[in-house]
Enzyme design. Sequence first.
Site, PDB file in Angstrom:
ATOM      1  N   SER A  57       0.812  -1.205   0.000  1.00 23.00           N
ATOM      2  CA  SER A  57       0.000   0.000   0.000  1.00 23.00           C
ATOM      3  C   SER A  57       0.856   1.270   0.000  1.00 23.00           C
ATOM      4  CB  SER A  57      -0.959  -0.040   1.197  1.00 23.00           C
ATOM      5  OG  SER A  57      -1.904   0.981   1.130  1.00 23.00           O
ATOM      6  N   ASP A  65      -2.169   6.186  -3.598  1.00 19.06           N
ATOM      7  CA  ASP A  65      -1.067   5.508  -2.917  1.00 19.06           C
ATOM      8  C   ASP A  65      -0.616   4.336  -3.781  1.00 19.06           C
ATOM      9  OD1 ASP A  65      -3.283   3.891  -2.464  1.00 19.06           O
ATOM     10  OD2 ASP A  65      -2.653   3.298  -0.465  1.00 19.06           O
ATOM     11  N   ASP A 105      -1.057   1.148  -4.003  1.00 15.35           N
ATOM     12  CA  ASP A 105      -1.990   0.169  -4.572  1.00 15.35           C
ATOM     13  C   ASP A 105      -3.316   0.790  -4.969  1.00 15.35           C
ATOM     14  OD1 ASP A 105      -2.903   0.618  -1.986  1.00 15.35           O
ATOM     15  OD2 ASP A 105      -3.445  -1.469  -1.624  1.00 15.35           O
ATOM     16  N   ASP A 110      -5.797   2.150  -3.416  1.00 10.29           N
ATOM     17  CA  ASP A 110      -7.053   2.061  -2.676  1.00 10.29           C
ATOM     18  C   ASP A 110      -7.338   3.351  -1.915  1.00 10.29           C
ATOM     19  OD1 ASP A 110      -5.165   1.792  -0.653  1.00 10.29           O
ATOM     20  OD2 ASP A 110      -6.061   0.006   0.239  1.00 10.29           O
TER      21      ASP A 110
END
Length: 453
Positions: free
Chosen positions: A101, A243, A245, A247
């Site tokens: 992340s 960010d 990833d 999400d």
Amino acid sequence: MARLFGTDGVRGVANTELTAELALALGRALARVLEERGGGQPRIVVGRDTRASGELLEAALSAGLMSAGALVVPLGVMTTPGVSYLTGALGATGGAVISASHNPPEYNGIKFFDPQGRKLPDELEEAVEGLVAEAGGGAGFVPPVGGAVGRRQAAADAGDRYLAHLRQVAGTGLEGLRVVLDCAHGAATPWAPAAWQAVGARVTVIHDAPDGTNINVGCGSTAPQALAQVVRQQGADLGLAFDGDADRVIAVDERGHIVDGDAILAILALDMAARGELAGNTVVATVMSNLGLERALKAAGLRLVRTRVGDRHVFEAMEQGGFVLGGEQSGHIILRRHAVTGDGILTGLALAAVMVRAGKPLSQLAAVVQPVPQVLLNVPVTRRDGWEEEPSIQAAIAAARQRLGEEGRILVRASGTEPLIRVMVEGDDAALVRELAESVAGAIRRALGSPAD
């Protein structure tokens, strides 16, 4: 064995804490658990972000899955919400994403999804962890041979399906909107520009050259200052910073001012309420969300329900209450009618749609939230457990609460992934908030900090 799963999957420094051996064991265990619970041959969707260690861990995880007879559907570089969506859309047994992340490049992580694309429930994580703890894949495990060995099974249209899903959420009316996208050199790089171009926006992309070592470094949702500068320079209508990833998303208005997750939640909530789409006139957020959000919602006749920190807890409260909007100050926003996890690209499209419907710039929409002063301090500690029993820490917290009174909040909690105790204080008096945060942090440092501190 120490607990593997934290608040967001298994995470650690890649190839030392999160090793290929561990990834293989996790894959084998997941396949066994899903086969036992669901029956039949598991089919697992696997995606990753752009970290250098992603290919290593993807290979090991996939080998573990296939060694237990599972079919692996490889997506390559894909956002976490993309893996979540495609797990359900492709009718898979489960999903796995390899990403840390917003963490630095040397970290990586593995988290799993159920057939609906939701994060794996605690009981299944515990079952996976139990099998990992047993040598050789668990008692009674007989490796499949011959044609029973798992294989890779491509899904050539997976990316197109995800982009179509995003475009459907965006609707129409975004043509010509000037948008700057900060892809954080991460998983958003192939997907965010494609999604925005598909809806007709005029797109500028920055930090879209991942080399495996630059993900989240001085860019993305944790460092949106460069994005703000480009938005001002180009006279753009909107900036979006993802960010690693994707999400999460942090927005930047046309003046170059940061618009965080609290403000995004308020903007979406007011729009949904006006259109009769905000179930229960309720928004779900964590205890970290600013009092300014709570006050803004209350002024509009809406309600805020708070949960523990973590998108898992936000989603659980949304499901239990039948609510459709929730999220975190960090920009992890869940639009439950469209997704079962936060999706930064989807959230950005939804935010832009509100701007178009309202006919107002983002700065005007975001002004509905007037944040109260908030200080967050991260205190390095030698241990995270047992801090609640330290008399000196509890005395400092009690004294701070008394001085803060009813018009502020103090929250102290241990990090779920790092050797830190986090101290958050907020209230209308900025100087007092800072003083009280430093006081509590000092008590924690004296009781639990390392000698060097």
